[in-house]
Write an enzyme that holds these catalytic residues in place. Structure first.
Site, PDB file in Angstrom:
ATOM      1  CB  THR A 108      -0.929   0.016   1.232  1.00 11.17           C
ATOM      2  OG1 THR A 108      -0.139   0.090   2.417  1.00 11.17           O
ATOM      3  CG2 THR A 108      -1.815  -1.214   1.276  1.00 11.17           C
ATOM      4  CG  ASP A 109      -1.239   4.819  -1.266  1.00 12.82           C
ATOM      5  OD1 ASP A 109      -1.899   4.550  -0.229  1.00 12.82           O
ATOM      6  OD2 ASP A 109      -1.776   5.264  -2.285  1.00 12.82           O
ATOM      7  CG  LEU A 110       2.608   7.728   2.777  1.00 11.15           C
ATOM      8  CD1 LEU A 110       3.008   9.178   2.590  1.00 11.15           C
ATOM      9  CD2 LEU A 110       3.177   7.181   4.068  1.00 11.15           C
TER      10      LEU A 110
END
Length: 130
Positions: free
Chosen positions: A14-16
């Site tokens: 995932t990203d942030l």
């Protein structure tokens, strides 16, 4: 015939914001294609070592429809759409439950390891389609 490959979204996917990074869907569907072939009795290592044949993605059409999130349990559904002498097309959907999040049509070609030139699909691969 639909092959199903389950997976869980890890933090590293995932990203942030906790949303699956777009390129990771390509990793998910690659794993599912490898398992599809393995479940049909095809050993890609033997194919490479004994016949000098490997697969390469020739074309990919993809649609991102909805985000997958950290800790989601997903299923990649793979089906064989078409097989010709040197290529095969596979439809792949990444789903969370009944919701399709990502869909792709992937065209693979058989190539000779020695020079990278296209070659005929081995009989055991063509047999999957029949």
């Amino acid at each position: 015939m639909i092959h199903r490959f389950p997976l869980r979204v890890y933090y590293e996917d995932t990203d942030l914001a906790g949303i699956v990074y777009y390129a990771n869907y390509l990793k998910f569907i690659e794993r599912a294609r490898s398992e599809f072939v393995r479940d049909h009795g095809i050993d890609q290592v033997s194919l490479k070592e004994e016949k000098g044949v490997v697969f390469a993605v020739r074309r990919l059409e993809a649609d991102y429809l909805a985000p997958a999130l950290f800790d989601d349990v997903l299923t990649v559904e793979t089906s064989l759409e078409a097989v010709t002498g040197a290529r095969m097309a596979m439809a792949q959907d990444v789903k969370r439950g009944d919701t399709i999040l990502f869909t792709a049509l992937v065209t693979l070609v058989a190539i000779r390891l020695s020079d990278g030139a296209p070659t005929r699909l081995p009989a055991e691969i063509r047999h999957i389609a029949s």
